[in-house]
Design an enzyme around this catalytic site. Structure first.
Site, mmCIF file in Angstrom:
data_model
loop_
_atom_site.group_PDB
_atom_site.id
_atom_site.type_symbol
_atom_site.label_atom_id
_atom_site.label_comp_id
_atom_site.label_asym_id
_atom_site.label_seq_id
_atom_site.Cartn_x
_atom_site.Cartn_y
_atom_site.Cartn_z
ATOM 1 N N LYS A 181 1.035 -1.121 0.114
ATOM 2 C CA LYS A 181 0.028 0.008 0.038
ATOM 3 C C LYS A 181 0.721 1.288 0.145
ATOM 4 O O LYS A 181 1.999 1.208 0.497
ATOM 5 C CB LYS A 181 -0.818 0.009 1.532
HETATM 6 P P1 NAD Z 1 -13.433 7.321 -2.693
HETATM 7 O O1 NAD Z 1 -12.363 8.408 -2.559
HETATM 8 O O2 NAD Z 1 -13.999 7.090 -3.848
HETATM 9 O O3 NAD Z 1 -14.649 7.823 -1.732
HETATM 10 C C1 NAD Z 1 -14.602 8.043 -0.346
HETATM 11 C C2 NAD Z 1 -15.744 8.497 0.332
HETATM 12 O O4 NAD Z 1 -15.611 8.523 1.661
HETATM 13 C C3 NAD Z 1 -16.157 9.821 -0.153
HETATM 14 O O5 NAD Z 1 -17.460 9.904 -0.393
HETATM 15 C C4 NAD Z 1 -15.687 10.340 0.849
HETATM 16 O O6 NAD Z 1 -16.503 11.886 1.111
HETATM 17 C C5 NAD Z 1 -16.177 9.644 2.019
HETATM 18 N N1 NAD Z 1 -15.524 10.207 3.409
HETATM 19 C C6 NAD Z 1 -14.048 10.494 3.454
HETATM 20 N N2 NAD Z 1 -13.814 11.010 4.678
HETATM 21 C C7 NAD Z 1 -15.126 10.529 5.434
HETATM 22 C C8 NAD Z 1 -15.404 10.739 6.957
HETATM 23 N N3 NAD Z 1 -14.670 11.390 7.630
HETATM 24 N N4 NAD Z 1 -16.685 10.429 7.123
HETATM 25 C C9 NAD Z 1 -17.574 10.251 6.181
HETATM 26 N N5 NAD Z 1 -17.282 9.937 5.008
HETATM 27 C C10 NAD Z 1 -16.051 10.199 4.341
HETATM 28 O O7 NAD Z 1 -12.618 5.884 -2.068
HETATM 29 P P2 NAD Z 1 -13.182 4.508 -2.114
HETATM 30 O O8 NAD Z 1 -12.125 3.944 -3.476
HETATM 31 O O9 NAD Z 1 -14.765 4.370 -2.447
HETATM 32 O O10 NAD Z 1 -12.564 3.900 -1.206
HETATM 33 C C11 NAD Z 1 -13.579 3.987 -0.098
HETATM 34 C C12 NAD Z 1 -12.886 2.787 1.291
HETATM 35 O O11 NAD Z 1 -13.017 1.613 0.662
HETATM 36 C C13 NAD Z 1 -11.522 2.890 1.477
HETATM 37 O O12 NAD Z 1 -11.277 2.691 2.871
HETATM 38 C C14 NAD Z 1 -10.676 2.123 0.761
HETATM 39 O O13 NAD Z 1 -9.312 1.807 1.269
HETATM 40 C C15 NAD Z 1 -11.587 0.972 0.801
HETATM 41 N N6 NAD Z 1 -11.344 0.041 -0.637
HETATM 42 C C16 NAD Z 1 -11.748 0.544 -1.788
HETATM 43 C C17 NAD Z 1 -11.402 -0.173 -2.878
HETATM 44 C C18 NAD Z 1 -11.526 0.167 -4.245
HETATM 45 O O14 NAD Z 1 -11.286 -0.604 -5.302
HETATM 46 N N7 NAD Z 1 -11.799 1.508 -4.697
HETATM 47 C C19 NAD Z 1 -10.932 -1.554 -2.794
HETATM 48 C C20 NAD Z 1 -10.889 -1.956 -1.433
HETATM 49 C C21 NAD Z 1 -11.139 -1.097 -0.496
#
Ligand code: NAD
Length: 513
Positions: A181
C-alpha cells in the site's frame, strides 16, 4: 464550507499493532510456525520518499469585513476569462498565468476583486514537497499488490497496516499476489487537475525503481482513480522499448487503455454479493431490508446502487461533508447524479435537496438492518457501535471498525462481514485486469462479473464454514482443510483462511538463505 472531518482513533496503540491483533489470534489458533510469524509480523520494505512539484498561484477569498480588506474598498472589480481561473473544492481559485497575461485583472498589492466573487488575495505558487510512501508487506504468494491513497491523514503506520491487510486480502481472494500500500500525504482537492497530473507523474518517477508488473502493482484507493492510473502508466512506460508489455504495472485503468470491464464496480459488487449471501444463509433475502452507507465514493455508491437493485432501501448516506436521510428511501441514482454534477466540486452529497440533511452523529442512530461503512478507517468506534440499530455491518472500507467497537458488536449480536472479504472484489477484478494485460485479451463484463461472483461467494462461504466449524465440500468451495476444530469469530476465520494459504507457500517452498 467547513473542513471535512477525519475520524479520530479510539485506541492509544499505533494502527499497525492494533491491526495485527487478529493476525496474532489466528496465528496462535492454527499454531503458525514461528519463522513464518516473524516473516509476516513486519513488512518486507518500508519506502519513504519525497515528491516535488510546481503549483500555480491561488486566489484566496478575503471577507469584506477583514481588517486587511479596508484598504481595498475602492479596488474596481475585474472580470477575467473563466479559463484563467480554476475553482478548487477548498473555495480557493487557481490563478493561471494566462489570467494575468490577459490584462483583464486589476491587481493592487497582491489583492484583486473578482466581479460577483469579492475580494481575493493572491497566494503565490511555487514549488512544494510532498511525502510519498510505499510499504511492501509480503510477497510469498506473488508480486506485491495494493492501492495508492492520496490523502492528508496518511502515515507510515497506516500504510503498514493497510499493506498487511492486502497480504491477507489477496490470500483470501486467492489471487497470486502479496500485499502493499502507499500514496502521498496531500489533499487532492487542493490541487487543479493539471497539478494532480504533474504530481502523479513525479510520484511515479520516484516509485518506478520500486515497482513493476511482476514486482509490485499499484491500484486506485481513496483520492486516486482511473485518471491517476493513466498518468502513472504513461510515466512508467514512456520511452520503454517494450512498453506495451508493461501495461499490467497498474490496475484500475480506464477500460479504453487496458482496464478491465467491471473493475470500477467490482469492490462494491463484491460487497453486495457478500451481503446477499449473508441473508441467503439465514433463509432470507436482501430485498425489503434498509441500509445506511458511509462514504459515497467508488465503493459506497456502487454498493448502494447494487443493493437497491437487489430490492433493499437506502435510508441514509454520509460522506466527508455531510449526511442525507430519507426513511422512505433515497434515490441512489439521483444522488449519484447530484454528486457527479460538474459544479459539485467536492463531489459531495451535501446540497441534495430530495433528502433531509441530518447531523454527523445522527447517522449512526438511523434505523436500518444493514450498515455499510465505505469511507475511512476507525469510522465505527465503541460509542457508535453501541448506538447502531442494524443487524449486519458489511465493511466496504478498510478497517472501519475499531477493535473496541468489534467487541461491542459481538456483545450486541450484530454480525460483521469483515473488510478483508467484504471489499476483496476490487483486488479480485484487478487480478483479472492484470491477466488480460499479460495475455493482451479483453474479457466481457459478463465474464468478469461471473468469475467475480464465483470467487467472492466461494471464499465467503469458506470463511463462514471456518467460523462455524463446518467442514464441507460443495460445488463452489471445499472448507475441509481450513476449519480449526471449533467455532471462531468471523474476522478470525477470515484471517485463518489467509494464513493457511500463505503458510502453504512457506511450508512447500522453504526459505532461501
Ligand atoms: P473514494 O475516494 O472514491 O470515496 C471515499 C468516500 O468516503 C467519499 O464519499 C468521501 O467523502 C467519504 N469520506 C471520506 N472521509 C470521510 C469521513 N470522515 N466521514 C464520512 N465519509 C468520508 O474512495 P473508495 O475507493 O470508495 O474507497 C473507500 C474505502 O474502501 C477506503 O477505505 C478504501 O481503502 C476501501 N477500498 C476501496 C477499494 C476500491 O476498489 N476503490 C478496494 C478495497 C477497499
Amino acid at each position: 464550507m467547513s473542513e471535512p472531518h477525519i475520524p479520530t482513533r479510539e485506541s492509544e496503540k499505533n494502527i499497525f499493532d492494533e491491526s495485527m491483533e487478529v493476525f496474532h489470534t489466528a496465528a496462535d489458533l492454527i499454531g503458525l510456525a514461528p519463522r513464518i510469524r516473524l516473516e509476516l509480523e513486519q513488512p518486507d520494505y518500508e519506502h519513504i520518499f519525497y515528491v516535488t512539484t510546481r503549483i500555480d498561484d491561488r486566489l484566496v477569498p478575503v471577507q469584506d469585513t477583514a481588517p486587511e480588506a479596508a484598504a481595498f474598498a475602492d479596488l474596481p472589480a475585474s472580470t477575467p476569462e473563466r479559463a484563467g481561473l480554476v475553482p478548487l473544492a477548498s473555495g480557493k481559485l487557481i490563478l493561471r498565468p494566462e489570467a494575468l497575461r490577459s490584462g483583464a485583472l486589476l491587481v493592487r498589492d497582491r489583492m484583486v476583486r473578482l466581479a460577483g466573487k469579492g475580494l481575493h488575495r493572491i497566494e503565490p505558487g511555487g514549488y512544494v514537497r510532498l511525502k510519498g510512501y510505499r510499504v511492501q508487506h509480503n510477497q510469498a504468494r506473488g508480486p506485491y499488490k495494493g492501492g495508492l491513497r492520496f490523502h492528508k491523514a496518511v502515515s507510515l503506520d497506516l500504510f503498514n497496516a493497510l499493506a498487511a491487510e492486502m497480504t491477507w486480502k489477496t490470500a483470501i481472494a486467492d489471487v497470486p499476489f502479496g500485499g502493499a500500500k502507499g500514496g502521498l500525504r496531500m489533499d487532492p482537492r487542493e490541487y487543479s487537475r493539471d497539478e494532480l497530473e504533474n504530481i502523479s507523474l513525479r510520484f511515479m518517477y520516484r516509485l518506478k525503481p520500486l515497482i513493476g508488473p511482476n514486482i509490485d502493482i499499484p491500484a486506485p484507493d481513496v483520492g486516486t482513480n482511473g485518471d491517476v492510473m493513466a498518468w502513472l502508466l504513461r510515466q512508467y512506460t514512456d520511452g520503454e522499448r517494450e512498453r506495451h508489455d508493461l501495461r499490467s504495472v497498474v490496475t484500475g485503468k480506464d477500460v479504453r487503455i487496458g482496464g478491465s470491464e467491471g473493475r470500477v464496480k467490482a469492490t462494491g459488487r463484491g460487497l453486495a454479493f457478500c451481503i446477499e449471501e449473508w441473508f441467503k444463509d439465514r433463509g432470507e433475502s436482501v430485498a425489503g431490508n434498509r441500509f445506511i452507507v458511509q462514504g459515497f465514493g467508488n465503493v459506497g455508491s456502487v454498493a448502494a446502487e447494487l443493493l437497491v437493485a437487489m430490492g433493499a432501501k437506502c435510508v441514509a448516506v454520509q460522506d466527508a461533508d455531510g449526511t442525507v436521510y430519507d426513511p422512505n428511501g433515497i434515490d441512489v441514482a439521483k444522488l449519484a447524479a447530484h454528486v457527479d454534477r460538474p459544479d459539485n466540486l467536492r463531489r459531495s452529497v451535501v446540497g441534495y435537496t430530495e433528502a433531509q440533511a441530518i447531523g454527523l452523529r445522527d447517522f449512526w442512530d438511523v434505523d436500518a438492518e444493514i450498515c455499510v461503512p465505505a469511507a475511512l478507517g476507525d469510522a465505527i468506534r465503541s460509542d457508535t457501535a453501541e448506538r447502531l440499530k442494524c443487524k449486519l455491518v458489511a465493511e466496504g472500507a478498510n478497517r472501519p471498525t475499531s477493535p473496541e467497537a468489534d467487541a461491542v458488536l459481538a456483545r450486541r449480536n450484530i454480525a460483521v462481514i469483515p473488510d478483508i472479504i467484504g471489499n476483496a472484489g476490487g483486488v479480485t477484478a484487478s487480478y483479472y485486469e492484470w491477466i488480460q494485460n499479460k495475455r493482451m485479451e479483453h474479457w466481457s463484463e459478463a465474464e468478469v462479473n461471473t468469475r467475480l461472483e464465483r470467487a467472492i461467494k466461494g471464499n465467503y462461504h469458506l470463511i463462514q464454514d471456518i467460523a462455524k466449524n463446518r467442514p464441507r465440500r460443495t460445488e463452489g468451495h471445499d472448507s475441509r482443510g481450513f476449519v480449526v476444530g471449533r467455532e471462531v469469530p468471523v474476522r478470525v476465520a477470515a484471517m485463518v483462511l489467509a494464513l493457511k494459504r500463505i503458510e502453504a507457500h512457506y511450508m512447500l517452498e522453504g526459505f532461501s538463505q
